[in-house]
Design an enzyme around this catalytic site. Sequence first.
Site, PDB file in Angstrom:
ATOM      1  N   TYR A   1      -1.115 -13.959  19.676  1.00 59.51           N
ATOM      2  CA  TYR A   1      -2.047 -14.988  18.966  1.00 59.51           C
ATOM      3  C   TYR A   1      -1.584 -14.978  17.653  1.00 59.51           C
ATOM      4  O   TYR A   1      -1.386 -14.014  16.819  1.00 59.51           O
ATOM      5  CB  TYR A   1      -3.257 -14.458  19.255  1.00 59.51           C
ATOM      6  CG  TYR A   1      -4.329 -15.351  18.396  1.00 59.51           C
ATOM      7  CD1 TYR A   1      -4.543 -16.819  18.865  1.00 59.51           C
ATOM      8  CD2 TYR A   1      -4.796 -14.970  17.339  1.00 59.51           C
ATOM      9  CE1 TYR A   1      -5.400 -17.598  18.298  1.00 59.51           C
ATOM     10  CE2 TYR A   1      -6.195 -15.951  16.626  1.00 59.51           C
ATOM     11  CZ  TYR A   1      -6.228 -17.103  17.189  1.00 59.51           C
ATOM     12  OH  TYR A   1      -7.187 -18.231  16.595  1.00 59.51           O
TER      13      TYR A   1
ATOM     14  N   LYS B   1      -6.917 -10.040   7.764  1.00 60.37           N
ATOM     15  CA  LYS B   1      -7.903  -8.936   8.093  1.00 60.37           C
ATOM     16  C   LYS B   1      -8.001  -7.923   6.850  1.00 60.37           C
ATOM     17  O   LYS B   1      -8.832  -8.252   5.978  1.00 60.37           O
ATOM     18  CB  LYS B   1      -7.379  -8.366   9.422  1.00 60.37           C
ATOM     19  CG  LYS B   1      -7.599  -9.721  10.595  1.00 60.37           C
ATOM     20  CD  LYS B   1      -7.581  -9.063  11.993  1.00 60.37           C
ATOM     21  CE  LYS B   1      -7.832 -10.543  12.589  1.00 60.37           C
ATOM     22  NZ  LYS B   1      -7.067 -10.795  13.747  1.00 60.37           N
TER      23      LYS B   1
ATOM     24  N   ASP C   1       4.012 -11.138  12.531  1.00 60.37           N
ATOM     25  CA  ASP C   1       2.667 -11.316  12.199  1.00 60.37           C
ATOM     26  C   ASP C   1       1.885 -10.063  12.397  1.00 60.37           C
ATOM     27  O   ASP C   1       1.557  -9.539  13.251  1.00 60.37           O
ATOM     28  CB  ASP C   1       2.072 -12.150  13.458  1.00 60.37           C
ATOM     29  CG  ASP C   1       0.607 -12.632  13.093  1.00 60.37           C
ATOM     30  OD1 ASP C   1       0.004 -11.906  12.274  1.00 60.37           O
ATOM     31  OD2 ASP C   1       0.147 -13.569  13.803  1.00 60.37           O
TER      32      ASP C   1
HETATM   33  C1  LIG Z   1      -6.738 -12.367  13.623  1.00 61.05           C
HETATM   34  C2  LIG Z   1      -5.147 -12.765  13.808  1.00 61.05           C
HETATM   35  C3  LIG Z   1      -4.727 -13.996  13.435  1.00 61.05           C
HETATM   36  C4  LIG Z   1      -5.693 -15.182  12.741  1.00 61.05           C
HETATM   37  O1  LIG Z   1      -6.311 -14.662  11.664  1.00 61.05           O
HETATM   38  P1  LIG Z   1      -7.543 -15.546  11.253  1.00 61.05           P
HETATM   39  O2  LIG Z   1      -8.257 -14.833   9.923  1.00 61.05           O
HETATM   40  O3  LIG Z   1      -8.610 -15.388  12.465  1.00 61.05           O
HETATM   41  O4  LIG Z   1      -7.530 -16.798  11.109  1.00 61.05           O
HETATM   42  C5  LIG Z   1      -3.339 -14.260  13.327  1.00 61.05           C
HETATM   43  N1  LIG Z   1      -2.595 -13.411  13.962  1.00 61.05           N
HETATM   44  C6  LIG Z   1      -3.013 -12.092  14.504  1.00 61.05           C
HETATM   45  C7  LIG Z   1      -1.901 -11.099  14.783  1.00 61.05           C
HETATM   46  C8  LIG Z   1      -4.175 -11.834  14.375  1.00 61.05           C
HETATM   47  O5  LIG Z   1      -4.663 -10.659  14.835  1.00 61.05           O
END
Ligand SMILES: *Cc1c(COP(=O)(O)O)cnc(C)c1O
Length: 429
Positions: free
Chosen positions: A144, A266, A238
Amino acid sequence: MNLEKSIALYTKGLKHLVGAVNSPVRAFKSVGGVPLFIDRAGGSKIYDVDGNEYIDFVLSYGPMILGHRNKKVEKAIKKALKKGYTFGATTKNEIRLAKLVCNAFPGMDKVRFVNSGTEAVLSAIRLARAFTGKDKIIKFSGCYHGHSDALLVAAGSGLATLSLPGSAGVPEDAVKNTLIAEYNNLDSVRKHIIRNKDIAAIIIEPIGGNMGVVLPQNNFLKELSELAKENEILLIADEVMTGFRSKFGGAQEILGVEADITCLGKIIGGGFPVGAYGARNEIMEMVAPLGEMYQAGTLSGNPIAMACGIETLKVLKKKDPFKKFEIIAKRLEKILLKEAKENGIDLQVNRFGSMINPFFTSKKVVDFKTAQSSDTKKFKIFFWKMIENGVFLPPSQFEAWFLSTKFSEKDLEKTEKAIAIAMQSLAKI
Ligand SMILES: *Cc1c(COP(=O)(O)O)cnc(C)c1O
């Protein structure tokens, strides 16, 4: 247990909020029942509006690694608040957080702050396209990367929880340059590279976190990184979830790879909305105002969020809780496997630093397909037993449990007891 007030608020919430939530992962759709409405949190605990207390393994899906309302962080936020909320101009704290972040990631000379992980990743993709002059990207099934159009294909997380293949409203044109490969399967990447000349970037979660926790096997990441380099494709890590999870910095360093562009979120905001993307000078100098890749934000680098992020990272660095996380995660793994075995339940446990995930399956979980072999009906029962016994878990088989520095011996013992009870209840069905 009494959830009367949550139920009442849920009913009320349905009128003007979509599904009574502002993010679908909070909706409890795959575990049934109504979502808990939260009143407050402190340390390792979170409290719902009915006054039930839970040990918090959701931790806002990751940011609250220091537990809730850390004293030093709160002091820094209050200090920042008194100076004003947002200025539309640069502040000293943006430089401080940038330095902290860049120093923690080798190969990151410059960083741009944004307001979410989604924004960080969609900007990183634009940057990779600008830098390479190519259009296509490869992503992995089950990873994701936020909810931007081009990345909402085979996207794990909330979509997997709701059993959705993709999202409505994403035009074919928006995903025609997105190629899907399988996690831990280099050949599936090679195939795309052979067939497509114009691949700008490969984007990956260095540790999968949004199909449940999935680890790269053997030398998968190293070989992926070499493959990218040989073909002049940028590697985007990511690390929105994995950043500062198992060390002060990224998963890349532990796994022995260095991406061209890294995305963060995060933890770096400590509970306020902050995302970031960073890379070496040569790449970041493509970004406006230095270069021609445009990306902007009214509230980017928000002073309150910066203050919270800086103090969170400073406390985290000083506490250096990563060995302790390893010990706690190992202990949870052990009890999960032991109780599952004693009750005749198939279970796999994957973990990385302060993320851990049990999967109700007999198959080793190494990609999206094996993750989906989990018995989500079992998870549903397990989840509610844990709630009844005072442990708040993410309401999905496919979301990681997170650890905070605030977990006490007492919290762990209580969690272990809850796990034993939950597994016993599964044995009876
Ligand atoms: C949570 C997450 C996102 C998206 O971040 P948001 O602040 O919810 O937009 C993107 N990539 C990874 C790997 C994530 O865990």
